[in-house]
Design a protein around this motif. Structure first.
Motif, PDB file in Angstrom:
ATOM      1  N   GLU A 355       0.614  -1.217   0.362  1.00  0.00           N
ATOM      2  CA  GLU A 355      -0.217   0.427   0.101  1.00  0.00           C
ATOM      3  C   GLU A 355       1.248   1.199  -0.040  1.00  0.00           C
ATOM      4  O   GLU A 355       0.575   2.187  -0.382  1.00  0.00           O
ATOM      5  CB  GLU A 355      -1.085  -0.179   1.429  1.00  0.00           C
ATOM      6  N   PHE A 356       1.888   1.059   0.735  1.00  0.00           N
ATOM      7  CA  PHE A 356       2.452   2.459   0.967  1.00  0.00           C
ATOM      8  C   PHE A 356       4.464   2.171   0.935  1.00  0.00           C
ATOM      9  O   PHE A 356       4.946   0.729   0.864  1.00  0.00           O
ATOM     10  CB  PHE A 356       2.998   2.827   2.371  1.00  0.00           C
ATOM     11  N   VAL A 357       4.452   3.181   0.576  1.00  0.00           N
ATOM     12  CA  VAL A 357       6.127   3.390  -0.621  1.00  0.00           C
ATOM     13  C   VAL A 357       6.801   4.484   0.349  1.00  0.00           C
ATOM     14  O   VAL A 357       6.439   5.852   0.882  1.00  0.00           O
ATOM     15  CB  VAL A 357       6.318   3.585  -1.642  1.00  0.00           C
ATOM     16  N   VAL A 358       7.722   4.038   0.984  1.00  0.00           N
ATOM     17  CA  VAL A 358       9.029   4.643   1.651  1.00  0.00           C
ATOM     18  C   VAL A 358       9.893   5.226   1.048  1.00  0.00           C
ATOM     19  O   VAL A 358      11.149   4.159   1.196  1.00  0.00           O
ATOM     20  CB  VAL A 358       8.313   4.686   3.216  1.00  0.00           C
ATOM     21  N   VAL A 359      10.633   6.293   0.981  1.00  0.00           N
ATOM     22  CA  VAL A 359      11.944   6.625   0.381  1.00  0.00           C
ATOM     23  C   VAL A 359      12.865   7.090   1.866  1.00  0.00           C
ATOM     24  O   VAL A 359      12.535   7.924   1.751  1.00  0.00           O
ATOM     25  CB  VAL A 359      12.632   6.649  -0.488  1.00  0.00           C
ATOM     26  N   PHE A 360      13.674   6.360   2.084  1.00  0.00           N
ATOM     27  CA  PHE A 360      14.943   6.838   2.807  1.00  0.00           C
ATOM     28  C   PHE A 360      16.546   7.866   2.072  1.00  0.00           C
ATOM     29  O   PHE A 360      16.681   6.401   1.451  1.00  0.00           O
ATOM     30  CB  PHE A 360      14.856   7.320   4.505  1.00  0.00           C
ATOM     31  N   PHE A 361      16.822   8.650   2.437  1.00  0.00           N
ATOM     32  CA  PHE A 361      18.671   8.868   1.517  1.00  0.00           C
ATOM     33  C   PHE A 361      18.755  10.306   2.886  1.00  0.00           C
ATOM     34  O   PHE A 361      17.679  10.856   3.826  1.00  0.00           O
ATOM     35  CB  PHE A 361      18.492   9.003   0.382  1.00  0.00           C
ATOM     36  N   HIS A 362      20.604  10.639   2.442  1.00  0.00           N
ATOM     37  CA  HIS A 362      20.537  11.623   3.750  1.00  0.00           C
ATOM     38  C   HIS A 362      20.238  13.296   3.425  1.00  0.00           C
ATOM     39  O   HIS A 362      19.116  13.254   3.954  1.00  0.00           O
ATOM     40  CB  HIS A 362      22.249  11.653   3.619  1.00  0.00           C
ATOM     41  N   HIS A 363      20.864  13.785   2.627  1.00  0.00           N
ATOM     42  CA  HIS A 363      20.928  15.144   1.947  1.00  0.00           C
ATOM     43  C   HIS A 363      18.937  15.335   1.207  1.00  0.00           C
ATOM     44  O   HIS A 363      18.104  14.239   1.043  1.00  0.00           O
ATOM     45  CB  HIS A 363      21.591  14.747   0.681  1.00  0.00           C
TER      46      HIS A 363
END
Length: 524
Positions: A355-363
């Protein structure tokens, strides 16, 4: 910091990318070895990068140093520390157990079972020894020993007990049962769960305090958006950076209280480009962490991967690859990461169970604090986030908490829908909410002159804020933006409760007090 006598001339280093620096060093020292003879050993100590076990290790290629044989002591006197977990590519059936020992040990392993008194399964560990040369007169050469076990074939939704040991130290012994840890695999079918997230942690009392409050949330996993421990305190990704590998020992000991039971899923920040390890300064990360490794180029960008947990797809990215602000590793995947991102987001969106898409990164994609926004991540990834309707983006880099309204793609961010504290938003209609969660424990930043914090119970809304974004020429380009909705200059982290049909996103101060909350609902 004193410049090492094996370094690159400063005027040359300033014009070279990190891969170019490593190529320069390899060429330089290969030529030196040819001149001094391949058999150059002193008292049985081998040259790093010559023959033997050191040369066989792919995780680092530091400048040549004379290194002593690893010190070995009685295994019964060596206690493992720094345990940290990570999912494999399939969190339902795979877990990675990692830890550290202060000295080389014989036959390290993990014991694992369904009960603490029945640790019948014993799995041999992989040893990743990491050598850091003396980088100044004040810093000695450092030998670190990291151990890793891949546990596969686990049962979904199951709690396991485990212990780490070696010859002379058996975690199954009665007097050592207190050293056991636990973990739980992802459920076979989606169910309600919590995950937590932050970036920019380091070693401090506040970092430790945040960890303890996170543990109280009983998260299924934790996302760390880069700048993990700050052993490289400069963060330029250059050989001239100030670097102390021993900070990692402190960090892993600090984090063990939570990471021994909560999978600690990290990605790469600018302070994690440790120039003494190749490739791209990521050899240290590869030695210390076992991540899913299912990204497009795990050898050159180990912090790029994805996994699914319940009804959520999670994607970790390496923003150093596209950053305009800090370009030491810009282009390190030669476009592979961005092409993979497009494919992976499309695959996740095509799945009925996600159902959900989460993206994580630094800048930061969108922030108004010290580093502001990075035009490089916007140019590379904003069109893809918009195309695939990503539900939540989590960044670090700026040591504050800042949260946007729902932002539609294009330019410096058009507000698709205001999202005040407590509101609900639909990414299919409104746009994407971007969260900067950089208050994990490192020294805090602030906001612009006259810009007040604005958070739950202390709301100070503004129509606009003057800020900037970084351009391809590595210059700040001024912006006036309307999307900065919540701002908090205290230590904090993100806690996300996921259930069928919605994500309830909260930000908590290190005291446990809630400073922000909102909901993400698709098609609401």
């Amino acid at each position: 910091m004193d410049t090492p006598n094996v370094g690159i001339p400063p005027q040359l280093a300033r014009r070279m990318s990190m891969p170019e620096q490593h190529e320069y060093l390899r060429t330089k020292f290969s030529r030196r070895r040819a001149l001094t003879g391949a058999a150059a050993t002193v008292g049985g100590a081998a040259l790093l990068g010559g023959g033997g076990a050191a040369a066989a290790s792919p995780v680092y290629a530091a400048p040549v140093q004379i290194r002593r044989a690893a010190v070995r002591v009685d295994g019964s006197l060596v206690a493992p520390f720094g345990r940290h977990l990570a999912f494999g590519a399939d969190p339902k059936t795979q877990m990675r157990v990692s830890w550290q020992v202060p000295f080389a040990v014989d036959r390290p392993y993990v014991r694992v079972g369904l009960k603490p008194w029945e640790l019948s399964r014993k799995v041999e560990a992989e040893v990743r020894a990491l050598h850091t040369p003396s980088l100044s007169k004040k810093l000695p050469a450092v030998e670190q020993h990291y151990l890793h076990v891949a546990l596969d074939g686990l049962k979904p939704g199951t709690t396991y007990y485990y212990g780490v040991g070696h010859d002379g130290f058996d975690p199954a012994d009665a007097e050592r049962l207190g050293t056991l840890g636990t973990f739980r695999t992802a459920p076979a079918a989606p169910e309600t769960f919590v995950f937590t997230a932050f970036g920019d942690q380091g070693v401090s009392y506040d970092a430790l305090a945040n960890d303890q409050v996170i543990l109280g949330q009983n998260p299924s996993f934790h996302l760390h958006a880069g700048d993990i421990c700050y052993a490289d305190s400069t963060g330029h990704g250059k050989e001239s950076d100030t670097y102390d590998a021993r900070v990692w020992d402190q960090f892993l000991a600090q984090t063990e209280t939570v990471a021994k039971s909560v999978p600690w899923m990290v990605t790469t920040g600018n302070h994690d480009m440790e120039a003494w390890y190749s490739p791209n300064g990521y050899g240290g990360q590869s030695a210390r962490w076992s991540l899913p490794g299912n990204g497009p180029d795990p050898a050159n960008a180990p912090g790029v991967y994805s996994f699914t947990y319940g009804n959520v797809g999670v994607v970790a990215l390496d923003a150093n690859d596209v950053s305009y602000e800090i370009p030491a590793n810009k282009g390190c995947t030669d476009g592979k990461q961005t092409a993979w991102l497009d494919r992976r987001l499309g695959e996740l969106r095509a799945r009925d169970d996600i159902e959900f898409v989460v993206v994580f990164f630094h800048h930061c994609m969108y922030s108004t604090s010290t580093h502001a926004s990075d035009g490089g991540v916007r140019d590379a990834w904003l069109p893809l986030f918009t195309k695939h309707q990503v539900d939540l983006v989590i960044n670090g880099h700026n040591h504050v908490y800042e949260r946007t309204d729902a932002v539609k793609g294009g330019g410096n961010g058009e507000v698709g829908r205001p999202v005040p504290v407590g509101a609900s938003t639909d990414p299919t209609r409104d746009g994407i909410v971007y969260v900067t969660a950089g208050g994990a424990g490192k020294d805090l930043y602030g906001f612009g002159l006259g810009v007040k914090d604005s958070y739950e119970g202390n709301v100070h809304d503004r129509d606009s804020i003057v800020t900037f974004h970084w351009t391809t020429s590595r210059l700040p380009d001024p912006d006036t933006v309307e999307w900065s909705r919540v701002r908090y200059t205290g230590f904090s982290f993100l806690a996300v409760e996921v259930e069928k049909g919605r994500m309830k996103v909260s930000a908590l101060a290190e005291s446990g007090e809630r400073i922000d909350h909102f909901e993400v609902r698709r098609g609401a």
